[in-house]
Write an enzyme that holds these catalytic residues in place. Sequence first.
Site, PDB file in Angstrom:
ATOM      1  CG  PHE A 117      -1.955   1.030   1.282  1.00 28.97           C
ATOM      2  CD1 PHE A 117      -3.092   0.907   0.503  1.00 28.97           C
ATOM      3  CD2 PHE A 117      -1.827   2.144   2.106  1.00 28.97           C
ATOM      4  CE1 PHE A 117      -4.083   1.876   0.536  1.00 28.97           C
ATOM      5  CE2 PHE A 117      -2.804   3.123   2.142  1.00 28.97           C
ATOM      6  CZ  PHE A 117      -3.944   2.996   1.349  1.00 28.97           C
TER       7      PHE A 117
ATOM      8  CB  THR B 104       0.888   4.665   3.852  1.00 27.01           C
ATOM      9  OG1 THR B 104       0.240   3.410   4.163  1.00 27.01           O
ATOM     10  CG2 THR B 104      -0.135   5.651   3.338  1.00 27.01           C
ATOM     11  CE  LYS B 105       1.101  -1.495   5.409  1.00 30.35           C
ATOM     12  NZ  LYS B 105      -0.194  -0.842   5.116  1.00 30.35           N
ATOM     13  CG  ASN B 106       8.607   0.985   6.269  1.00 27.22           C
ATOM     14  OD1 ASN B 106       7.526   1.408   6.684  1.00 27.22           O
ATOM     15  ND2 ASN B 106       9.659   0.851   7.061  1.00 27.22           N
ATOM     16  CG  LEU B 107       8.812  -1.733  -1.415  1.00 27.88           C
ATOM     17  CD1 LEU B 107       9.768  -0.747  -2.082  1.00 27.88           C
ATOM     18  CD2 LEU B 107       9.310  -3.162  -1.591  1.00 27.88           C
TER      19      LEU B 107
END
Length: 371
Positions: free
Chosen positions: A183, A185-188
């Site tokens: 998603f 907003t995730k770190n990746l």
Amino acid sequence: MKVPMLDLTEQYQSLKGEINSSLEEVMSGARFILGDNVKKLEKDVAEYSNANHGIGVANGSDALHISLLGCGVEPGDEVIAPAFTFFATAGAIARIGAVPVFVDIDPKTFNIDPAKIEEAVTEKTKAIIPVHLYGQMADMEPIAEIAKKHNLAIVEDAAQAIGAEYKGKKVGELGTTATYSFFPTKNLGAYGDAGMIITDDEEVGEKMRVIRVHGSKPKYYHHVLGYNSRLDELQAAVLNVKFPHLNEWNKKRRENAAYYTKLLHEKLGDKVTTPYVEEHNYHIFHQYTIRVDKRDELQAFLKENGVATMIYYPKPLHLQPVFAELGYKEGDLPETEKACAEVISLPMFPELKKEQQEYVVEMIEKFYKEQ
């Protein structure tokens, strides 16, 4: 000063040329489903996770659902999970027709408490879902021992934890499968929905590959009831550009977390509880989450002063209306319920500036001085 919870614009600007070129390549090649970009990402993420198989799917929620199916979870089975997590963890269980069995958390790490798992195991238990919340892995060794003792599958919910480690082991190394969310907003993060499952189990991996394409193998021949859940080429192309930067971004998040902790200890002492990190864990700080008194009032004050915050999560899953028929009541999971009343996540992303962090802490300090 305005401090957003997350700002993806600077990251995009730094990679704009490469990302746009990759997207144009996909458009020109006109292969949009399960092409070379997906294959590359599956291979690279699996290797990064010390796993043999990566299965790209449409999103992190589907990754959980398909993992459970791949592990043989069926209607009526029970799956043990924490109630202090995003809805998708339990939603994946319920959509199969299985029963979520909620257990309490370790109040220090917010992750599932292994000591509570054993007493929740019954003849119907088929799997355990440890959630690696906020970017810190759960205590996996005792969980693995319980799973082995009772012949249970482990589906690691690593939606927030790509790159995290536990005693030198990566996400997935002590589980049957592990699931990632990409998603935005995730770190990746992708530029839309995307997810992946990793596993070392050849049979489980193949079963999940079939499930994600309507249960067909070969095409148009259907032996199981599957889903349409495929990671598309455009999202994979974006992720392939971003993936080589993941470790550096995680490192910057850790540096930002250390600075927050330093400032908070200096300015507020014991008025806030900063994140607890197990010595043997490599925490990648998808979120920087503190415990505070008067949480809702603090959040409103910070908003008034330009600081964005989030509450992950304000209502535990065992008390959600959709799960009312399971019969849980207030007080059943005290640590979970206490956390829901006290946690607040501060702005956290690799490009966060020190002066922004200083302002956030200054505003928190100001709030408590006025109380």
